[in-house]
Design an enzyme around this catalytic site. Structure first.
Site, mmCIF file in Angstrom:
data_model
loop_
_atom_site.group_PDB
_atom_site.id
_atom_site.type_symbol
_atom_site.label_atom_id
_atom_site.label_comp_id
_atom_site.label_asym_id
_atom_site.label_seq_id
_atom_site.Cartn_x
_atom_site.Cartn_y
_atom_site.Cartn_z
ATOM 1 N N LYS A 85 -39.653 19.176 -2.715
ATOM 2 C CA LYS A 85 -38.906 20.542 -3.309
ATOM 3 C C LYS A 85 -38.967 21.322 -1.622
ATOM 4 C CE LYS A 85 -43.010 22.776 -5.288
ATOM 5 N NZ LYS A 85 -43.205 24.002 -4.424
ATOM 6 N N ASP A 86 -39.800 20.859 -0.553
ATOM 7 C CA ASP A 86 -39.746 21.446 0.671
ATOM 8 C C ASP A 86 -38.841 21.111 1.564
ATOM 9 O OD1 ASP A 86 -41.924 23.207 -0.286
ATOM 10 O OD2 ASP A 86 -43.441 22.083 0.550
ATOM 11 N N SER A 131 -41.304 32.096 -5.454
ATOM 12 C CA SER A 131 -40.048 31.533 -5.673
ATOM 13 C C SER A 131 -38.933 32.188 -6.376
ATOM 14 C CB SER A 131 -40.221 30.233 -6.438
ATOM 15 O OG SER A 131 -39.054 29.716 -7.309
ATOM 16 N N LEU A 132 -37.841 32.273 -5.657
ATOM 17 C CA LEU A 132 -36.459 32.999 -6.423
ATOM 18 C C LEU A 132 -36.127 32.442 -7.543
ATOM 19 C CD1 LEU A 132 -34.250 34.057 -3.051
ATOM 20 C CD2 LEU A 132 -35.857 35.605 -4.321
ATOM 21 N N ARG A 133 -35.932 31.024 -7.560
ATOM 22 C CA ARG A 133 -35.860 30.404 -8.636
ATOM 23 C C ARG A 133 -36.579 30.898 -9.866
ATOM 24 N NH1 ARG A 133 -38.308 26.349 -11.200
ATOM 25 N NH2 ARG A 133 -39.869 26.303 -9.496
ATOM 26 N N ARG A 134 -38.144 30.749 -9.677
ATOM 27 C CA ARG A 134 -38.859 31.113 -10.946
ATOM 28 C C ARG A 134 -38.463 32.757 -11.330
ATOM 29 N NH1 ARG A 134 -43.743 28.382 -7.768
ATOM 30 N NH2 ARG A 134 -43.540 26.276 -8.714
ATOM 31 N N ARG A 151 -47.703 34.800 -1.335
ATOM 32 C CA ARG A 151 -47.539 33.462 -0.640
ATOM 33 C C ARG A 151 -48.860 33.052 -0.265
ATOM 34 N NH1 ARG A 151 -44.028 33.391 3.733
ATOM 35 N NH2 ARG A 151 -44.919 31.245 3.715
ATOM 36 N N ASN A 153 -51.481 29.175 0.504
ATOM 37 C CA ASN A 153 -51.777 27.918 -0.350
ATOM 38 C C ASN A 153 -52.197 28.158 -1.786
ATOM 39 O OD1 ASN A 153 -54.598 28.214 -0.133
ATOM 40 N ND2 ASN A 153 -54.699 27.450 2.045
ATOM 41 N N GLN A 155 -55.026 27.581 -3.067
ATOM 42 C CA GLN A 155 -56.387 28.268 -3.073
ATOM 43 C C GLN A 155 -56.257 29.762 -2.886
ATOM 44 O OE1 GLN A 155 -55.938 25.341 -1.797
ATOM 45 N NE2 GLN A 155 -57.411 24.015 -2.499
ATOM 46 N N ARG A 157 -53.618 31.647 -3.437
ATOM 47 C CA ARG A 157 -52.935 32.153 -4.558
ATOM 48 C C ARG A 157 -53.806 32.444 -5.716
ATOM 49 N NH1 ARG A 157 -46.712 29.771 -4.353
ATOM 50 N NH2 ARG A 157 -46.620 29.705 -1.986
ATOM 51 N N CYS A 244 -33.822 28.039 -0.037
ATOM 52 C CA CYS A 244 -34.672 28.855 -0.451
ATOM 53 C C CYS A 244 -34.218 30.424 -1.018
ATOM 54 C CB CYS A 244 -35.816 29.195 0.522
ATOM 55 S SG CYS A 244 -37.457 28.875 0.298
#
Length: 312
Positions: A85-86, A131-134, A151, A153, A155, A157, A244
């Site tokens: 996905k990246d 994520s704009l998708r979420r 934003r 990683n 951990q 978040r 993105c």
């Protein structure tokens, strides 16, 4: 068969999840080729360094890939491991995807310390996601929630959630499960309610396009059913110029010789959302993705995409 190299170097980001993924590929290759030394070259990417801006604003997920590709180009590494996905929809000239591994859980995960489900969150609750998708799908379904950028990683978040900065956060289930943090998942969100990111849950192995010698070496890591699904999803996204900066998602499942895929495009606020499904032959996944893009276009996806481009 080509001779097996004496040594293979894997380029990886240094986040805990990326290193888990690289070690997983390392141990798989080590088991396949016990005579080969497999090393990991850990790298910090631009995407890892700039944490105070939403990804969409600083150039998208390709920022997690560039430095790894540079290591491939100048011979410091033989292969790079990415979350699919990246990976940008168009690989730069000179690079190729050698294998796509079996998919982990593709769903989004709801993580909260005080609420059992998304639906339980009171109006005005702050939900964190990068994520704009979420964001678009959440706003469409539960417009009373407040979405804020998150934003860092996995951990980082989780720590921000635990500090009370958010009522809940949404993460990829695959990352949590791979890191042994599956117990933090409060609710798995169905792919009906949150269509995953293109390639979510799958690992990709990238090489220099001229390293044909590596194709047969890496072939055992390829999972054909996952690869066909991810290629179909990427085909749709590519046809719609997905990045993105665009709230879109696609999820394909393979049933025998058929693929069934659902895709969507939305405005960031979720007020406009177009979704469609398609079924077709697994033998030509790229064409199926293109056909789904055409169906979304016929329903008005271009208008949404044009409006997004104007606001970018």
């Amino acid at each position: 068969m080509n001779s097996i190299p004496k040594k293979l170097v894997i380029a990886s980001r240094e986040s805990a999840l990326a290193m888990w993924q690289a070690r997983y590929i390392q141990s798989t290759l080590q088991a396949l080729y016990p005579e080969t030394t497999v090393e990991i070259l850990g790298m910090t990417t631009t995407g890892d360094q700039i944490l105070d801006s939403p990804l969409a604003k600083i150039g998208g997920k390709g920022l997690f890939v560039k430095e790894l590709e540079q290591a491939l180009a100048d011979g410091r590494a033989d292969l790079a491991v990415h979350s699919m996905k990246d990976v940008p929809m168009h690989l730069p000239e000179g690079f190729a995807m050698a294998a796509i591994g079996e998919r982990e859980d593709p769903r989004d995960a709801f993580v909260s310390n005080n609420f059992k489900t998304l639906e339980e969150l009171p109006p005005g609750s702050i939900v964190g996601t990068s994520s704009l998708r979420r964001q678009s799908q959440l706003q469409a379904r539960l417009p009373h929630l407040k979405i804020e950028s998150l934003r860092g990683n996995v951990q980082t978040r989780l720590r921000k959630l635990d500090e009370g900065q958010y009522a809940a956060i949404i993460l990829a289930a695959a990352g949590l499960k791979r890191l042994g943090l599956g117990d933090r998942i409060t609710q798995l969100i169905s792919t009906e309610h949150s269509i995953p990111a293109v390639g979510q849950g799958a690992l990709g192995i990238e090489i220099n396009a001229d390293r044909q010698d590596l194709l047969s070496v890496l072939a055992p890591l390829n999972h054909p059913a996952t690869a066909s699904c991810v290629e179909a999803e990427r085909g749709m996204s590519r046809a719609l110029a997905g990045s993105c900066q665009v709230p879109l998602g696609a999820y394909a499942e393979r049933h025998g010789e058929e693929l069934r895929m659902t895709g969507f495009v939305a405005s960031v606020d979720g007020k406009e959302i177009i979704r469609e499904a398609i079924t077709g032959a697994a033998s030509n996944p790229e064409a199926l993705g293109q056909a789904l893009a055409d169906k979304l276009r016929a329903l008005g996806a271009d208008r949404i995409l044009a409006a997004l481009a104007d606001h970018a």
